[in-house]
Scaffold this motif. Structure first.
Motif, PDB file in Angstrom:
ATOM      1  N   GLN A  24       8.040  22.235  11.410  1.00  9.74           N
ATOM      2  CA  GLN A  24       8.276  23.398  12.252  1.00  9.74           C
ATOM      3  C   GLN A  24       8.708  24.575  11.381  1.00  9.74           C
ATOM      4  O   GLN A  24       9.168  24.393  10.253  1.00  9.74           O
ATOM      5  CB  GLN A  24       9.358  23.116  13.306  1.00  9.74           C
ATOM      6  N   ALA A  25       8.560  25.775  11.919  1.00 14.84           N
ATOM      7  CA  ALA A  25       8.968  26.978  11.187  1.00 14.84           C
ATOM      8  C   ALA A  25       9.524  28.006  12.158  1.00 14.84           C
ATOM      9  O   ALA A  25       9.092  28.096  13.312  1.00 14.84           O
ATOM     10  CB  ALA A  25       7.789  27.571  10.418  1.00 14.84           C
ATOM     11  N   GLY A  36       0.143  32.111  22.582  1.00 17.92           N
ATOM     12  CA  GLY A  36       0.380  30.679  22.786  1.00 17.92           C
ATOM     13  C   GLY A  36      -0.019  29.831  21.600  1.00 17.92           C
ATOM     14  O   GLY A  36       0.791  29.109  21.037  1.00 17.92           O
ATOM     15  N   LYS A  37      -1.268  29.891  21.202  1.00 16.98           N
ATOM     16  CA  LYS A  37      -1.751  29.135  20.047  1.00 16.98           C
ATOM     17  C   LYS A  37      -2.264  30.103  18.999  1.00 16.98           C
ATOM     18  O   LYS A  37      -2.727  31.198  19.308  1.00 16.98           O
ATOM     19  CB  LYS A  37      -2.855  28.160  20.461  1.00 16.98           C
ATOM     20  N   VAL A  77      -1.586  25.968  15.392  1.00 22.07           N
ATOM     21  CA  VAL A  77      -0.160  25.769  15.653  1.00 22.07           C
ATOM     22  C   VAL A  77       0.191  26.381  17.004  1.00 22.07           C
ATOM     23  O   VAL A  77      -0.480  27.284  17.498  1.00 22.07           O
ATOM     24  CB  VAL A  77       0.704  26.397  14.542  1.00 22.07           C
ATOM     25  N   ARG A  78       1.258  25.870  17.594  1.00 20.74           N
ATOM     26  CA  ARG A  78       1.744  26.382  18.875  1.00 20.74           C
ATOM     27  C   ARG A  78       2.892  27.361  18.618  1.00 20.74           C
ATOM     28  O   ARG A  78       3.815  27.055  17.852  1.00 20.74           O
ATOM     29  CB  ARG A  78       2.222  25.229  19.765  1.00 20.74           C
ATOM     30  N   VAL A  79       2.797  28.506  19.231  1.00 24.86           N
ATOM     31  CA  VAL A  79       3.827  29.541  19.078  1.00 24.86           C
ATOM     32  C   VAL A  79       4.715  29.519  20.321  1.00 24.86           C
ATOM     33  O   VAL A  79       4.241  29.724  21.438  1.00 24.86           O
ATOM     34  CB  VAL A  79       3.197  30.929  18.884  1.00 24.86           C
ATOM     35  N   LYS A  80       6.015  29.290  20.129  1.00 21.76           N
ATOM     36  CA  LYS A  80       6.957  29.178  21.236  1.00 21.76           C
ATOM     37  C   LYS A  80       8.059  30.231  21.114  1.00 21.76           C
ATOM     38  O   LYS A  80       8.432  30.634  20.015  1.00 21.76           O
ATOM     39  CB  LYS A  80       7.606  27.788  21.238  1.00 21.76           C
ATOM     40  N   LEU A  93       7.282  27.986  15.402  1.00 29.07           N
ATOM     41  CA  LEU A  93       5.961  27.402  15.169  1.00 29.07           C
ATOM     42  C   LEU A  93       6.070  25.884  15.181  1.00 29.07           C
ATOM     43  O   LEU A  93       6.902  25.308  14.463  1.00 29.07           O
ATOM     44  CB  LEU A  93       5.390  27.854  13.822  1.00 29.07           C
ATOM     45  N   LYS A  94       5.249  25.242  16.002  1.00 33.72           N
ATOM     46  CA  LYS A  94       5.209  23.783  16.083  1.00 33.72           C
ATOM     47  C   LYS A  94       3.807  23.283  15.746  1.00 33.72           C
ATOM     48  O   LYS A  94       2.831  23.995  15.905  1.00 33.72           O
ATOM     49  CB  LYS A  94       5.599  23.308  17.487  1.00 33.72           C
TER      50      LYS A  94
END
Length: 256
Positions: free
Chosen positions: A67-68, A85-86, A98-101, A206-207
């Motif tokens: 993760q970052a 989102g992605k 990557v998934r942006v949260k 970032l996941k």
């Protein structure tokens, strides 16, 4: 007797029987400006000192493996990436989705200590036990604090003496005198607490970052370069942290 004061160093000096007026205080200049008017009470201004001390519990964020966290200078960049989102990230000639949260902290507690330091009253404790009537003791206390050589005494309005606890509250007729020394003043206060949830609208999480053979610092540099480019919907980065193995504790503080 021992005066109940706020400064530990001064308490030690008093216990060593060093006179209060022999303690040196370093004074520094402070710029001031005229702000408002206050009503007078008995031809005297309000000499009470009102203070608010804030304490906020620290809530560390657990950043897990692969993760970052990225904090941008511009809030709009982070919010734009979150809406997407992605995101496809180029890492060493490889692409990774990557998934942006959005980033949020757990609930914390903020304490506020509201303190009023009296301009006319002081506390006295550890009064010696003497075999004399209580009214005699009150007279002695009044005379003791009326004397000007005891750190700048003044005319006493009232002495509230409690023999069982060996304490007293001395109230002066006018502000000033010994109460000019804020360390000796009588304090009253209250504690106010509130819950808060830490939010950083400039930060994204970032996941799903794929494991790489490169070392952690190299991968972090590649992520930073990618999200700095406007062509990748990125922008200038203030802070970045990537974790390839294990976990990391990331700390945030209030953005004022």
């Amino acid at each position: 007797c021992i005066l109940q004061i706020l400064d530990t160093k001064t308490i030690l000096l008093l216990r060593m029987e060093i006179p209060v007026n022999s303690i040196e205080f370093l004074l520094s200049e402070m710029k001031v400006k005229f702000t408002h008017m206050e009503d007078m009470t008995d031809d005297n201004p309000d000499m009470n000192t009102h203070c608010v001390f804030g304490v906020t519990t620290k809530i560390p964020f657990r950043l897990n493996q692969n993760q970052a966290l990225i904090t941008f200078e511009d809030e709009e960049v982070a919010q734009r990436l979150i809406k997407m989102g992605k995101h496809t990230v180029n890492l060493d000639n490889k692409t990774a989705d990557v998934r942006v949260k959005p980033f949020t902290l757990d609930m914390g507690i903020r304490f506020e200590l509201h303190v009023t330091i009296s301009g006319k009253k002081i506390n006295v404790s550890e009064i010696p036990e003497l075999s004399i009537p209580e009214d005699w003791m009150r007279d002695k206390l009044e005379l003791n604090f009326y004397k000007s050589e005891l750190g700048g005494g003044g005319e006493v309005e009232n002495v509230s003496y409690d023999k069982p606890s060996r304490t007293a509250v001395i109230t002066f007729l006018t502000p000033g005198g010994i109460v000019c020394n804020i360390l000796l003043a009588r304090c009253t206060g209250s504690i106010v607490h509130s819950l808060y949830c830490g939010i950083s609208r400039k930060t994204i999480l970032l996941k799903g970052i794929q494991e790489m053979e490169d070392d952690e610092e190299s991968v972090q540099d590649m992520i930073e370069i990618h999200f700095q480019k406007p062509s990748n919907s990125g922008g200038e980065i203030e802070k970045i942290k990537y974790v390839s193995k294990g976990v990391a504790c990331v700390c945030f503080e209030e953005d004022t």
